[in-house]
Design an enzyme around this catalytic site. Sequence first.
Site, PDB file in Angstrom:
ATOM      1  N   LEU A  91     -12.353  -8.584   2.572  1.00 37.81           N
ATOM      2  CA  LEU A  91     -11.029  -7.967   2.557  1.00 37.81           C
ATOM      3  C   LEU A  91     -10.558  -8.108   1.123  1.00 37.81           C
ATOM      4  CD1 LEU A  91      -9.339  -9.428   5.773  1.00 37.81           C
ATOM      5  CD2 LEU A  91      -9.923  -7.038   5.370  1.00 37.81           C
ATOM      6  N   ASP A  92     -10.045  -7.033   0.522  1.00 39.16           N
ATOM      7  CA  ASP A  92      -9.630  -7.154  -0.871  1.00 39.16           C
ATOM      8  C   ASP A  92      -8.423  -8.085  -0.987  1.00 39.16           C
ATOM      9  OD1 ASP A  92      -7.124  -5.625  -0.841  1.00 39.16           O
ATOM     10  OD2 ASP A  92      -8.367  -3.847  -0.586  1.00 39.16           O
ATOM     11  N   GLU A  93      -8.100  -8.433  -2.209  1.00 37.62           N
ATOM     12  CA  GLU A  93      -7.076  -9.447  -2.479  1.00 37.62           C
ATOM     13  C   GLU A  93      -5.742  -9.123  -1.816  1.00 37.62           C
ATOM     14  OE1 GLU A  93      -5.158 -11.687  -6.405  1.00 37.62           O
ATOM     15  OE2 GLU A  93      -6.560 -10.020  -6.660  1.00 37.62           O
ATOM     16  N   LYS A  94      -5.372  -7.847  -1.781  1.00 37.79           N
ATOM     17  CA  LYS A  94      -4.067  -7.455  -1.245  1.00 37.79           C
ATOM     18  C   LYS A  94      -4.077  -7.228   0.263  1.00 37.79           C
ATOM     19  CE  LYS A  94      -2.413  -5.436  -5.548  1.00 37.79           C
ATOM     20  NZ  LYS A  94      -1.962  -4.208  -6.224  1.00 37.79           N
ATOM     21  N   SER A  95      -5.260  -7.291   0.884  1.00 34.75           N
ATOM     22  CA  SER A  95      -5.365  -7.090   2.325  1.00 34.75           C
ATOM     23  C   SER A  95      -5.385  -8.432   3.042  1.00 34.75           C
ATOM     24  CB  SER A  95      -6.628  -6.290   2.657  1.00 34.75           C
ATOM     25  OG  SER A  95      -6.574  -5.024   2.038  1.00 34.75           O
TER      26      SER A  95
END
Length: 197
Positions: A54-58
């Site tokens: 999951l990317d950093e903002k997710s």
Amino acid sequence: MENCTDKQHHKHFAIYKPYGYLSQFINNGQKQNSKKLLGELYDFPEGTMAIGRLDEKSEGLLLLTTDGKMSNHICSSGNVEKEYYAQVNGDISMDAIELLKKGVEIGFEGKKYTTTPCKASKLNAIPKFPERSKKIRDDRHGPTSWVSITLKEGKFRQVRKMTSAVGFPTLRLVRIRVGGTYLDEMKAGEVRELHTL
């Protein structure tokens, strides 16, 4: 999916990855030295790896395992559903939902890519998730809405790119399910050991 000997040796975990954390245990470069890593949340056994990212903002459900074969099966089989709830900018239209279902053109690795057909629907109620560490703009700046998107593929930042492609950029993204494992009512940063995946 496991045989008896695997069960005795391998560990599996579900984590609610909070906003602002990387889906990894070590930093891969100078720019990431100040980034938050999964190992700060729990004392995982040696050899634990994230299954996908999951990317950093997710936020949301991230599975971890010490079993590389299991990780590879879930990531590469193309048969495991991953369901996301996305808060999007604007009141998403049924036309946009239909476009998401059929597949939309996004950029991937410098090329154009058309996503495979997927499940998508507008949520009638706002889902209850823990408050995010970084606030999302409120409805005084225009309406927002929530959509459920279920994929069997997982290109980099795919859900964000898909909602943008239909004119409703994602403001918040939470993965709620991988296969038969659900986020349920986990708190941000919470880790649960699983008996099977």
